[in-house]
Enzyme design. Sequence first.
Site, short mmCIF file in Angstrom:
data_model
loop_
_atom_site.label_atom_id
_atom_site.label_comp_id
_atom_site.label_asym_id
_atom_site.label_seq_id
_atom_site.Cartn_x
_atom_site.Cartn_y
_atom_site.Cartn_z
N HIS A 257 -27.36 19.72 10.41
CA HIS A 257 -28.62 19.14 10.90
C HIS A 257 -29.73 19.27 9.87
CE1 HIS A 257 -30.45 23.13 11.64
NE2 HIS A 257 -29.25 23.50 12.06
N CYS A 273 -25.34 27.56 10.53
CA CYS A 273 -25.38 26.10 10.41
C CYS A 273 -25.64 25.66 8.98
CB CYS A 273 -26.43 25.53 11.34
SG CYS A 273 -25.91 25.47 13.05
#
Length: 307
Positions: A257, A273
């Site tokens: 992301h 992440c």
Amino acid sequence: MFFERLTSRFGIAWLTAAFGVPAVLALALLVNSALRHDQTSAPPARVAPAAPTAEPTAEPTVEPTPEESVPAAAPAPAGLPVVDYDPAPAGFPSDPRPQDTTPLTEGLSPTRRIAAYDAPGGRPLALLAPTISGVEVTMPVVEHRTGWTAVLLPSANRRIAWLPAGGWSTVALRDQLVVERRSHRLTWYRDGRATRSWPVSLGMPGQSTPLGRTFVLGRTPPPQAVYGGVDIFALGAIPDDPEAVPTGLRGAHIGLHSWYNDDTLGKNVTNGCIRVTRSAQRQLLAEVPPGTPLVVVELLATPPPTA
């Protein structure tokens, strides 16, 4: 609903980010939609040749030679768990080549619930469904044996499942994402050639971005402004140590992301992440479909050119 349960975790992650501690998402999956993308490209570099693209086909039928026999698939017992967004059941074998960057060019999609085995002719341990949280599942194929096919297992790290013939179809995969932890770079390959490369932020010590092969599971809209207003990819991978992440993120998948600023690019600051720029994320969302393989390595032997 499952989405509501996940977005409640996002709320905790937003409060965490507001006090200066990097947050990672707990992702739910929605239907795919294409976003506009950048047009700039980096000079191409080869990783390995990819197979020609092809239209979706039914699962191949491979007739064994007289010298070969197909290990029989044991009937699936009643009550097998279904692989979903939560961690997959234990007992599945390790990926035999977890950091192999050779492109995986074939994806497999269940057309009904099918039993997943620990080996050709082995034990059925779980069921794979056509969807997870309403999103169609495509898993990269990693190996073929007579009458059996191995895929990367969703909701697990560096694990595969063996499937007998029947109950699935295949589709060609053109793309591959490679993340280098040491150089903090993500490179997007299409048909074996480097298309773009971007700096990334990765997991902090104790919550490192997991090494190995995984894949793009699906996407979800950004739940908070901290994600830069751009949709999020949920990966098939989960944290290596689920207990190390903040309580509000337990049960989360690793995500790919963007962020509200680019100040942390090139650093280890996330809960596992992979953060990219907003323009990079928009281009990947527009170009890269679910099922696309993603492999995390320490460093490529021959780095691609930077964008």
